[in-house]
Motif scaffolding. Sequence first.
Motif: not given
Ligand code: ADA
Length: 567
Positions: A138, A316, A341, A382, A438, A475, A541, A543
């Motif tokens: 990711d 990572h 990852w 993970e 999620y 996280e 991503n 977030k």
């Molecule tokens: C996981 C992962 C992150 C990122 C995150 C997400 O925890 O370690 O790299 O992918 O999920 O945004 O879902």
Amino acid sequence: MNTTHTLRSTTSLSGLWDFTFCRESLNSITLADIAFNDRIPVPMAFDALPMYPKHRGIGCYRTTISVPAGSPAYLMFEAVSMTGRIYIDGQLCAENKCGYEPFKVTVPMSDNASRELIVLADNRFDFGARPMHEEYFDFYQYGGITRGVTLHILPVERSSIRGLYITPLPGYREGEVRVDLDLDNAAAKQRFNFSIDGETIPVEVGQPDATGKIHFTTKVADPTIWSPATPNLHIARAELLDENEAAYDDAQVRFGLRRIEARGQNLFLNGEPLELRGYNRHEFHPNFGPTTPELQMFQDIHLMKGMGCNFVRGSHYHQDQRFLDLCDELGLLVWEENLGWGQREKTFKHPDFAAQHDKALRSMVDMSFNHPSIIMWGFLNECGSNEDYARPVFEESVQTLRALDSSRLITFATMFVEGDKMLDLVDIISINIYPGWYGALDVEDPVSQVAPRIEAVIESVNSRGFADKPLMVSEIGAEALYGWRDAHEDFFTEQYQARLLAEACRSVLDNPRMCGICLWHFSDARTYSAGYSIGRPRTFNNKGTFDEYRRPKLAHAAVKDIFLGRD
Ligand code: ADA
């Protein structure tokens, strides 16, 4: 800081190199047929340049290096992504299979001073040959010579310094440190000078061990302590001496006097209780890919510190040495981790995975050993830690890290919590959880899932016999599209993200069982349009508390308010 040298000649190879992009296979390409038709900067990911967006294939790079005839020399590559093949005068000298791993390449001897250096950087997935990268993680894995390259010319027919490592000892307040001076071609009785902060320190020993290392303990004459509030650094320097006591090779490193400890449920830095507040961060900017300019790194650290953060997780992969230098200088604690990852059985059962992972882990510690900002090593984010097949690699990684460095904590981030089978191995339990994101569809008020999830995690960890280990959230987060503010305050709005992060920070930090929180993540970062992460708007991503240009979302003020209020 990468070790610096003043006596030996070192040359940075940053600048424009000849370049061409091709889609042949790495095994069928013929060097003589490569038509270099462009020039691009090194270091730089070719697919972060406007000319080669999303290009998957081989970036072919060429330059000339100059090595005096008869002199031994090596090239230090800080990262070539993903597979890097290095050719000197047409001869294959190295192949490296982890795109974030620093590696050295010996330059074969020649009578000619001018040498042709060709680097082939293949950024396609190739699970068979390169299991560490598996496939779509990711985060977008760019290709090319993404970090610096340096040419080192070594002394002729003499020993030389491979590395200088300083470990603060329990008596660090009085300046006590252990010194490991690692030599190539070590003489039986090696003469050398050693100094700290310019003061020569007489050293009695000089007998290298079987691996070419000289160890001793010594004291900094005028010790000042390193901490985020007082990021004081010291400088150690070693010089090798010839028969006439003349110095002919040297190495200089920076280090800090500080001590990190896990005692019971708590962390202590320099004997003081430590609460971790920070962010996960990808090395990424849309204009530069993973080769972020130092000014951007500086700004990122200031943005984090300005919000009350004292901690960053380098997710990572191996961190850029320039970023770690700035963390040392500006006072930001770091979790550095090896590339990983979400890999599962397929990767763990690959015959080359354990060896490639081990090699990358060792190079990470070797390269980053002297940074006082790093307080913990991590690995395998993970990755299958709920399954027995992963146990050997997890055990070996922990053993390796402990053998290489007894002064830092060890962790990995798990998403399994209740089912995790490796928590016994680590010094600090780190959990990645996404309540309110999620699995939160069709929930009336998803943010209300946050506090109960944290309670459930604590209950599970404690009840399985780990009540005596520090526990942190490594996280937690939610996506927000920059500028998307909407009256419904639903998923993807800045308002929703701000509410969720504020609730997460409060629930974790107000709970004495938890020793910290590391939010996912600092700034939006590019990912793939395929694989695991399909469904990410913009193929980013999102977030981030900041977007990819570091424009703050509403979460910035919300988190800042809570973090600064803790001081
Ligand atoms: C996981 C992962 C992150 C990122 C995150 C997400 O925890 O370690 O790299 O992918 O999920 O945004 O879902």
